[in-house]
Structure formats: C-alpha cells, structure tokens
Scaffold this active site. Structure first.
Site, PDB file in Angstrom:
ATOM      1  N   ASP A 124      58.124 120.033  20.846  1.00  0.00           N
ATOM      2  CA  ASP A 124      56.670 119.535  21.499  1.00  0.00           C
ATOM      3  C   ASP A 124      57.392 118.241  22.585  1.00  0.00           C
ATOM      4  O   ASP A 124      56.226 118.363  23.611  1.00  0.00           O
ATOM      5  CB  ASP A 124      55.655 118.949  20.836  1.00  0.00           C
ATOM      6  CG  ASP A 124      55.949 119.989  19.474  1.00  0.00           C
ATOM      7  OD1 ASP A 124      55.853 121.355  20.398  1.00  0.00           O
ATOM      8  OD2 ASP A 124      55.015 120.228  18.302  1.00  0.00           O
ATOM      9  N   VAL A 270      59.383 133.125  19.495  1.00  0.00           N
ATOM     10  CA  VAL A 270      60.604 132.597  19.580  1.00  0.00           C
ATOM     11  C   VAL A 270      60.807 131.597  20.783  1.00  0.00           C
ATOM     12  O   VAL A 270      62.106 131.190  20.859  1.00  0.00           O
ATOM     13  CB  VAL A 270      60.274 134.026  21.035  1.00  0.00           C
ATOM     14  CG1 VAL A 270      61.384 133.838  22.245  1.00  0.00           C
ATOM     15  CG2 VAL A 270      59.631 135.425  20.313  1.00  0.00           C
ATOM     16  N   GLN A 271      60.657 130.678  21.358  1.00  0.00           N
ATOM     17  CA  GLN A 271      60.480 129.236  21.610  1.00  0.00           C
ATOM     18  C   GLN A 271      61.755 128.485  20.751  1.00  0.00           C
ATOM     19  O   GLN A 271      61.378 127.655  21.039  1.00  0.00           O
ATOM     20  CB  GLN A 271      59.150 128.664  22.043  1.00  0.00           C
ATOM     21  CG  GLN A 271      58.580 129.791  23.245  1.00  0.00           C
ATOM     22  CD  GLN A 271      56.593 129.081  22.948  1.00  0.00           C
ATOM     23  OE1 GLN A 271      56.511 127.795  23.534  1.00  0.00           O
ATOM     24  NE2 GLN A 271      55.911 129.511  21.909  1.00  0.00           N
TER      25      GLN A 271
HETATM   26  O1  F6P Z   1      56.462 120.688  16.240  1.00  0.00           O
HETATM   27  C1  F6P Z   1      56.606 122.195  16.589  1.00  0.00           C
HETATM   28  C2  F6P Z   1      55.796 123.685  16.606  1.00  0.00           C
HETATM   29  O2  F6P Z   1      57.150 124.321  17.236  1.00  0.00           O
HETATM   30  C3  F6P Z   1      54.695 123.451  17.316  1.00  0.00           C
HETATM   31  O3  F6P Z   1      55.094 123.494  18.628  1.00  0.00           O
HETATM   32  C4  F6P Z   1      53.795 124.572  15.835  1.00  0.00           C
HETATM   33  O4  F6P Z   1      52.758 123.882  16.418  1.00  0.00           O
HETATM   34  C5  F6P Z   1      54.497 124.306  14.998  1.00  0.00           C
HETATM   35  O5  F6P Z   1      55.784 123.398  14.945  1.00  0.00           O
HETATM   36  C6  F6P Z   1      54.341 125.457  14.521  1.00  0.00           C
HETATM   37  O6  F6P Z   1      54.266 125.220  13.059  1.00  0.00           O
HETATM   38  P1  F6P Z   1      55.666 126.564  11.531  1.00  0.00           P
HETATM   39  O7  F6P Z   1      56.508 127.184  12.635  1.00  0.00           O
HETATM   40  O8  F6P Z   1      55.077 126.064  10.975  1.00  0.00           O
HETATM   41  O9  F6P Z   1      54.673 127.500  12.161  1.00  0.00           O
END
Ligand code: F6P
Length: 339
Positions: A124, A270-271
């Site tokens: 992020d 995927v990101q």
């Molecule tokens: O903080 C990293 C992140 O990938 C955010 O961009 C996203 O909102 C969150 O984690 C998703 O979390 P999880 O993998 O627990 O669904």
C-alpha cells in the site's frame, strides 16, 4: 546475540529478501543466531520458531510471500501477550510489517521495553517515516500490466473497463498504476468521487472519438454522496474492515448513466503474489541489512527506512503516527490525462 525475526500482516513481494539479508549479515558478519518465528506475532506468542541458517535461506531472494508465514495476530488482543513476548529467550526481535505489525512493535517497545527493530513493508506504500515501502513497486508493476492488457480488449469492444486495485485507505497503487497505464479516470480514497463527473469525463472521450475508457479505482474509494458500501462483513484482530466491491458498483452506475457497456475487473491478491521486481529486491535487501545492523547496535524502538537514496533508522512510531496518503499535488499530475 540471539535475534528473532517475524513477518506480520498481509504478505508482500520482498519479505524473503529481507529475511535472507538479516540471516546472511546476522550470521556471517555479526556472528548472531537468527530465529525465525512463524506467522507474525503468533510465533512469539506460542513459541513457534526454528533457527534460520544460511543454507535454509538459500534461493529465496526471488520468491514471493514469506518463508516464515504471516498472520494478522495482535499481541495486545491477549492479556498475557506482551508478558509472553517479554519472556522470550532472545536479545532482540526484528518485526517486518505494516501499520499493524509495526504499531504493535512500537507499543511493545514503548510500554514494555521489549527490544525490537522494525522493517516497513506493504504494497500500500502508506507508512510514514520512510519514502517507500518494498512490495509497492511490484504491486504497481502487476496492476500496470493488467491495465495494459485491459486497454486492448476495451478498445476492441468499445467498452468502459473498471479496474479495482488494492491499497486500503491510500490511493498510491491506483495513482501510480493509473498513471503508468494511461488510465482515463483514477479514483482514490483520499478524494470522494462525484459519479456525474466520472460519467462526464467518459462521455467527453466519446465526443472526441474515443469509444472506450479505463477507470482505475482504489478499493477504498468512496462516492461523495455516500451510499455504496465498499467494506464487506468482518474485521481482523486490528479492527480493519475487508474492503472490496467498489469496482462492480461503478460498473453498474456508469453503464446505467451513460448507456456504455461496462465491465469491472478486481485485481485483488494477484497484486501481492509472485516474484518481486528488481527494485523491491534491492530495497528489501538494503532494509534487511539496515535492520540487523540496527539490532546489533541495540537501536531498539527504531526501524530501517528509506530517506532519499539512503537507508537510515527512524523511530518505529513514525511509521504509524500518520497514514501517508495521496496529496492534491500528486493527483494534479494524473488529472491532466483524465477524460
Ligand atoms: O495491506 C495490504 C493489503 O493487501 C491491502 O491492500 C488490502 O486491503 C488488504 O491487505 C487485504 O487483506 P487480506 O489479505 O487480509 O484480505
């Protein structure tokens, strides 16, 4: 010294590069023993660890994820959490994490005197105290490639393609991938959007003979008038909602208002997966070396950080004092290319 290392929160590309650097410099140069705790703060809380060696960390530099595993365990959600960590038979801990993991590390140090050094990570890029977090470059790269691919199919079918990217409450991934991918509209959490303006921008493209558009939307973006829930059920141990859904909501809104066929793609995890970019491998390696050096010098309560071109140490608390978000100046560049 006996130094423990853990990776907490959402994983991201580059974590293994940090672990490798901590182990290599920690053992080869400083002569420490390095203990790898499993699954973030769960490892120290449950005594779940194994000793890391140069052999056991060979070949992990290009690997995504984390060989230690990760979790969103909060040591403060258990009454005996801080005391259990205080009792560990280590001289120091290296906590590699984002807002939550480092927030817990800062509190464990400030309130319980636990010797901990931090390493900032998150796709992020929303942490303070450092100019950049590793993982971000890879996420932007993945999202940009997806936008490039969506461009060609959008053009073939004269469609509006909406791409939902991650980033929680910061729009960095949306902004950078949108800029790199030539998006026609970029929506970030920092600026609640006006759906009429979004539709006007798309209609203006049509008037100019461009019958397709790419809209990049951050998962945390919200409409100015409210009314669209982008959080689904449930919160994690740190009280964070699970975000997602804005892309499909926009798909319906744009299609019904403009009459143009629209489709949403949610890039999701995927990101976060897969091999880190060269930039992230280098940054993660430099931060890992910085962290083990800081631990050797007993700079407890500090974290390795990137400032300009230099790796420095700053208080861990700086990382979490304020979320680093997209400012108006950053958006102004992107807006030149809207519509
Ligand atoms: O903080 C990293 C992140 O990938 C955010 O961009 C996203 O909102 C969150 O984690 C998703 O979390 P999880 O993998 O627990 O669904």
């Amino acid at each position: 010294m006996r130094i423990g290392v853990l990776t907490g929160g959402g994983d991201c590309p580059g974590l293994n590069a940090v672990i490798r650097a901590v182990v290599r410099k920690g053992i080869d140069v400083h002569g420490h023993a390095i203990l790898g705790y499993r699954d973030g703060w769960r490892g120290p809380l449950e005594g779940d660890y194994s000793e890391l060696t140069i052999d056991s960390t060979r070949g992990i530099l290009p690997r995504g994820g984390t060989i230690l595993g990760s979790s969103r365990t909060n040591p403060f959600s258990r009454d005996d959490g801080p005391a259990t960590i205080e009792d560990l038979e280590v001289d120091g801990l290296i906590a590699i994490g984002g807002e939550d993991t480092l927030g817990a590390a800062a509190r464990l140090h400030a309130e319980h005197g636990i010797p901990v050094v931090g390493v900032p990570k998150t796709i992020d890029n929303d942490l303070g105290g450092t100019d950049r977090t590793f993982g971000f470059d890879t996420a932007v790269h993945v999202a940009t490639e997806a936008i490039d691919r969506l461009h060609t199919t959008a053009e073939s079918h004269n469609r509006i393609l909406i791409v939902e990217v991650m980033g929680r409450h910061a729009g960095w991934i949306a902004l950078h991938s949108g800029l790199a991918g030539g998006a026609d509209v970029i929506l970030t959490p920092e600026r609640p959007y006006d759906i009429d303006r979004v539709c006007r921008l798309i209609e203006r493209r049509h008037e100019r003979g461009r019958y397709f558009s790419i809209v990049v939307v951050a998962e945390g973006a919200v409409p100015a008038e409210g009314g669209i829930a982008t959080a689904t059920a449930g919160v994690d141990e740190f009280g964070h909602e699970r975000l997602g859904g804005i892309g499909h909501a926009l798909e319906r809104q744009i299609e019904s208002r403009t009459g143009f066929e629209s489709r949403a793609t949610v890039l999701g995890h995927v990101q976060r997966g897969g091999t880190p970019t060269a930039y992230d491998r280098v940054l993660a390696t430099r931060l890992g070396v910085g962290a083990i050096d800081a631990a050797t010098e007993k700079k407890w309560g500090q974290m390795a950080a990137l400032r300009g071109e230099q790796i420095v140490t700053v208080p861990i608390a700086d990382a979490v004092a304020q979320l680093k978000t997209v400012g108006d100046e950053d958006m102004a560049v992107a807006e030149v290319f809207f519509g």
